[in-house]
Motif scaffolding. Sequence first.
Motif, PDB file in Angstrom:
ATOM      1  N   THR A  14       7.446   4.458   2.251  1.00 48.52           N
ATOM      2  CA  THR A  14       6.763   5.368   1.327  1.00 48.52           C
ATOM      3  C   THR A  14       6.498   4.684  -0.008  1.00 48.52           C
ATOM      4  OG1 THR A  14       7.761   7.321   2.356  1.00 48.52           O
ATOM      5  CG2 THR A  14       6.949   7.561   0.105  1.00 48.52           C
ATOM      6  N   ALA A  15       7.521   4.028  -0.554  1.00 51.85           N
ATOM      7  CA  ALA A  15       7.406   3.417  -1.878  1.00 51.85           C
ATOM      8  C   ALA A  15       6.346   2.327  -1.923  1.00 51.85           C
ATOM      9  CB  ALA A  15       8.759   2.835  -2.308  1.00 51.85           C
ATOM     10  N   MET A  16       6.106   1.654  -0.809  1.00 49.54           N
ATOM     11  CA  MET A  16       5.145   0.555  -0.797  1.00 49.54           C
ATOM     12  C   MET A  16       3.767   0.965  -0.285  1.00 49.54           C
ATOM     13  SD  MET A  16       6.946  -1.771  -2.076  1.00 49.54           S
ATOM     14  CE  MET A  16       8.696  -1.704  -2.500  1.00 49.54           C
ATOM     15  N   SER A  17       3.596   2.237   0.092  1.00 49.21           N
ATOM     16  CA  SER A  17       2.285   2.664   0.602  1.00 49.21           C
ATOM     17  C   SER A  17       1.632   3.756  -0.229  1.00 49.21           C
ATOM     18  CB  SER A  17       2.410   3.146   2.055  1.00 49.21           C
ATOM     19  OG  SER A  17       3.212   4.317   2.147  1.00 49.21           O
ATOM     20  N   LEU A  18       2.394   4.445  -1.071  1.00 50.79           N
ATOM     21  CA  LEU A  18       1.804   5.568  -1.812  1.00 50.79           C
ATOM     22  C   LEU A  18       0.791   5.124  -2.870  1.00 50.79           C
ATOM     23  CD1 LEU A  18       3.309   5.569  -4.812  1.00 50.79           C
ATOM     24  CD2 LEU A  18       5.114   6.747  -3.590  1.00 50.79           C
ATOM     25  N   GLN A  19       0.726   3.833  -3.171  1.00 51.87           N
ATOM     26  CA  GLN A  19      -0.192   3.349  -4.211  1.00 51.87           C
ATOM     27  C   GLN A  19      -1.657   3.662  -3.890  1.00 51.87           C
ATOM     28  OE1 GLN A  19       2.352   1.623  -2.999  1.00 51.87           O
ATOM     29  NE2 GLN A  19       3.663   1.380  -4.793  1.00 51.87           N
ATOM     30  N   SER A  20      -1.999   3.771  -2.606  1.00 54.59           N
ATOM     31  CA  SER A  20      -3.396   4.056  -2.267  1.00 54.59           C
ATOM     32  C   SER A  20      -3.816   5.446  -2.737  1.00 54.59           C
ATOM     33  CB  SER A  20      -3.631   3.935  -0.761  1.00 54.59           C
ATOM     34  OG  SER A  20      -2.933   4.940  -0.046  1.00 54.59           O
ATOM     35  N   LEU A  21      -2.844   6.331  -2.971  1.00 60.24           N
ATOM     36  CA  LEU A  21      -3.188   7.646  -3.499  1.00 60.24           C
ATOM     37  C   LEU A  21      -3.771   7.545  -4.906  1.00 60.24           C
ATOM     38  CD1 LEU A  21      -0.056   9.560  -2.205  1.00 60.24           C
ATOM     39  CD2 LEU A  21      -2.413   9.964  -1.476  1.00 60.24           C
ATOM     40  N   LEU A  22      -3.471   6.453  -5.604  1.00 57.64           N
ATOM     41  CA  LEU A  22      -4.022   6.251  -6.943  1.00 57.64           C
ATOM     42  C   LEU A  22      -5.528   6.044  -6.911  1.00 57.64           C
ATOM     43  CD1 LEU A  22      -1.296   3.798  -8.351  1.00 57.64           C
ATOM     44  CD2 LEU A  22      -1.451   6.273  -8.729  1.00 57.64           C
ATOM     45  N   ILE A  23      -6.071   5.703  -5.748  1.00 54.08           N
ATOM     46  CA  ILE A  23      -7.518   5.524  -5.616  1.00 54.08           C
ATOM     47  C   ILE A  23      -8.107   6.539  -4.637  1.00 54.08           C
ATOM     48  CG2 ILE A  23      -7.444   3.088  -6.245  1.00 54.08           C
ATOM     49  CD1 ILE A  23      -7.788   2.483  -3.199  1.00 54.08           C
ATOM     50  N   GLY A  24      -7.345   7.589  -4.323  1.00 54.07           N
ATOM     51  CA  GLY A  24      -7.873   8.661  -3.492  1.00 54.07           C
ATOM     52  C   GLY A  24      -7.776   8.430  -2.005  1.00 54.07           C
ATOM     53  N   GLY A  25      -6.908   7.521  -1.574  1.00 56.24           N
ATOM     54  CA  GLY A  25      -6.816   7.181  -0.161  1.00 56.24           C
ATOM     55  C   GLY A  25      -5.518   7.600   0.486  1.00 56.24           C
ATOM     56  N   ASN A  26      -5.598   8.146   1.688  1.00 61.53           N
ATOM     57  CA  ASN A  26      -4.430   8.494   2.492  1.00 61.53           C
ATOM     58  C   ASN A  26      -3.827   7.214   3.062  1.00 61.53           C
ATOM     59  OD1 ASN A  26      -2.584   9.383   4.385  1.00 61.53           O
ATOM     60  ND2 ASN A  26      -4.000  10.725   5.463  1.00 61.53           N
ATOM     61  N   PRO A  27      -2.571   6.887   2.749  1.00 57.88           N
ATOM     62  CA  PRO A  27      -1.982   5.638   3.258  1.00 57.88           C
ATOM     63  C   PRO A  27      -2.022   5.519   4.777  1.00 57.88           C
ATOM     64  CG  PRO A  27      -0.553   6.659   1.610  1.00 57.88           C
ATOM     65  CD  PRO A  27      -1.629   7.652   1.915  1.00 57.88           C
ATOM     66  N   PHE A  28      -2.112   6.653   5.487  1.00 54.32           N
ATOM     67  CA  PHE A  28      -2.112   6.624   6.946  1.00 54.32           C
ATOM     68  C   PHE A  28      -3.502   6.407   7.532  1.00 54.32           C
ATOM     69  CE2 PHE A  28       1.773   8.742   5.772  1.00 54.32           C
ATOM     70  CZ  PHE A  28       2.712   8.197   6.643  1.00 54.32           C
ATOM     71  N   SER A  29      -4.528   6.354   6.691  1.00 57.01           N
ATOM     72  CA  SER A  29      -5.876   6.109   7.199  1.00 57.01           C
ATOM     73  C   SER A  29      -6.659   5.086   6.381  1.00 57.01           C
ATOM     74  CB  SER A  29      -6.671   7.419   7.266  1.00 57.01           C
ATOM     75  OG  SER A  29      -6.693   8.071   6.013  1.00 57.01           O
ATOM     76  N   VAL A  30      -6.293   4.884   5.106  1.00 53.87           N
ATOM     77  CA  VAL A  30      -7.004   3.914   4.284  1.00 53.87           C
ATOM     78  C   VAL A  30      -6.762   2.509   4.823  1.00 53.87           C
ATOM     79  CG1 VAL A  30      -5.102   3.581   2.668  1.00 53.87           C
ATOM     80  CG2 VAL A  30      -7.417   3.211   1.890  1.00 53.87           C
ATOM     81  N   THR A  31      -7.743   1.624   4.674  1.00 49.18           N
ATOM     82  CA  THR A  31      -7.584   0.267   5.173  1.00 49.18           C
ATOM     83  C   THR A  31      -6.448  -0.467   4.450  1.00 49.18           C
ATOM     84  OG1 THR A  31      -8.644  -1.917   5.299  1.00 49.18           O
ATOM     85  CG2 THR A  31      -9.455  -0.443   3.618  1.00 49.18           C
ATOM     86  N   CYS A  32      -5.755  -1.317   5.190  1.00 45.99           N
ATOM     87  CA  CYS A  32      -4.623  -2.055   4.631  1.00 45.99           C
ATOM     88  C   CYS A  32      -5.048  -3.045   3.554  1.00 45.99           C
ATOM     89  CB  CYS A  32      -3.875  -2.792   5.738  1.00 45.99           C
ATOM     90  SG  CYS A  32      -4.808  -4.162   6.477  1.00 45.99           S
ATOM     91  N   ILE A  33      -6.353  -3.283   3.425  1.00 49.16           N
ATOM     92  CA  ILE A  33      -6.824  -4.174   2.368  1.00 49.16           C
ATOM     93  C   ILE A  33      -6.309  -3.697   1.011  1.00 49.16           C
ATOM     94  CG2 ILE A  33      -8.894  -5.009   1.165  1.00 49.16           C
ATOM     95  CD1 ILE A  33     -10.358  -4.854   3.885  1.00 49.16           C
ATOM     96  N   TYR A  34      -6.098  -2.387   0.876  1.00 49.74           N
ATOM     97  CA  TYR A  34      -5.667  -1.844  -0.405  1.00 49.74           C
ATOM     98  C   TYR A  34      -4.193  -2.081  -0.712  1.00 49.74           C
ATOM     99  CZ  TYR A  34     -10.282   0.091  -0.915  1.00 49.74           C
ATOM    100  OH  TYR A  34     -11.645   0.208  -1.042  1.00 49.74           O
TER     101      TYR A  34
END
Length: 539
Positions: free
Chosen positions: A217-237
């Motif tokens: 959780t701690a290493m994936s929630l950052q994508s929420l800062l750009i409006g992305g769901n960590p479970f679907s946003v590309t890992c590039i982020y």
Amino acid sequence: MIATGTLRTSAEFWPPREDGPGPGGPPPPGSRPAANAPHAIVIGSGFGGLASAVRLSAKGWRVTVLEKLDAPGGRAYVHHRDGHVFDAGPTIITVPFLFDELWALAGKKLSDDVELRSLDPFYQIRFHDGDVFHYSGDPDKMRAEVRRISPSDAAGYERFMAEADHCYRLGFEALGAKAFDTVGDLITASPAIFRMRGWRSLHAMVASHLKHPKLRTAMSLQSLLIGGNPFSVTCIYSLINALERQWGVHWAVGGTGKLVQGLAGLLKAQGGALRCNAEVSRIEVERGRATGVTLASGERIAADIVVSNADTAWTYRHLVEPQHRRHWTDRRIDKGRYSMSLFVWYFGTRRQYPGVPHHMMLLGPRYKELLADIFRRHKLADDFSLYLHRPTATDASMAPPGHDTFYALAPVTHLDSGTDWAAQAEPMRRAVAELLDRTVLPGFQQHLSTSFVTTPQDFHDRLLSFKGAAFGLEPLLMQSAWFRPHNRSEDVDGLYMVGASTHPGAGVPGVLMSAKALDSVVPDAATFLARTAHERYGR
């Protein structure tokens, strides 16, 4: 279309310099465009719009920025209530060199206008059980935090950060400021996307290295800062993790609005114009080319190019008439998958809470399922997670003496939920207050000095965001790079896009990079004039 209707040569626009190149090319830093320079209109004064305006001015364009609200900033608007200063939107500043570049283009230094303070830790992540992860840019401190939670994940954390660094180099440094203008640009970038294995979700990439659910959780929630769901946003982020560690997390003293004021000041010094209370109702198109805009007041303003910092879906759906849109049709816009929206409660207290850091994430009991409610099921759930912002932890100027300034932000679904926010806003605010009262701010409600909220309906009505989505299209792989709305319009010549909902995406670095990408598709003013003369007269 030349706004003045007169033909000018590049030499007439920008005379040869005795110490440098002749006609053509950008003018020297800090120069003011000539009165007869070609005219660029920028719709919206968010970070992307203001950065674009500064860059266009530095390329010799006359620039007019048109802002719907009564002050610049867009999503970075500033509210002043009862002595408190509330930054409406972005509060985390990274990659300061992107601001340095803008000030340099205007012949100035960022430090002359804005003081940036580094934060340590960057933010705290408070899990539902009360455990706190201190997320920082110090590699040793981060390793210690990882080992504290899960010693067996120490090696996996190193592998994760190495892969995040890889994505940062390929995704941010190499592709972030590249305008994906043609299929050829996509083909050129494909090897890098393949090397990053961009088809994986961010959470899947994190989970391949880390086993403990708290660390995932701690290493994936950052994508929420750009409006992305960590479970679907590309890992590039995952590049966000590396970007934060590379450049740090900073605070602009006086608030993020100081950066907005600084950019507006640069534009003024360059000879540009900023008009507030000037809502654009239509982009004028003649023979397939943008020729200016019409305001809600009925006023028409001619321009040689138009740059929209407004939400791209809103721009195409509401500002460009359907007959001019073969690519971004209403049907295509409606079929897009859009980011979450936000519920934000802004409040001040008559006492201070020194135990609360500048940035804190308070996680609810669910992670994956809550995100599914927000992004997939479009349901307003009973539970939520919060980002709590307390700028007075770093900067006393944000509140009256002895007071604290806060905002509590909850990611929520966009308006496809059908939620009646006029009825739901106060119950949601009370639920947020109750959570804060029983966790990190016990008894705070008796000390409230000011209070107001922003809902997804406000994003739609006030900020003109399609569906009230706070970040435009969700940054999925097939809605990123070439698949995201292009910086140069696919439909209308002379129309360009910047900001969160175009390439490369949301977040302050993303929108600043979109303005940088604009540089590669808009010529300097002298070159534009020469091309125009050739197209019209063959000379």
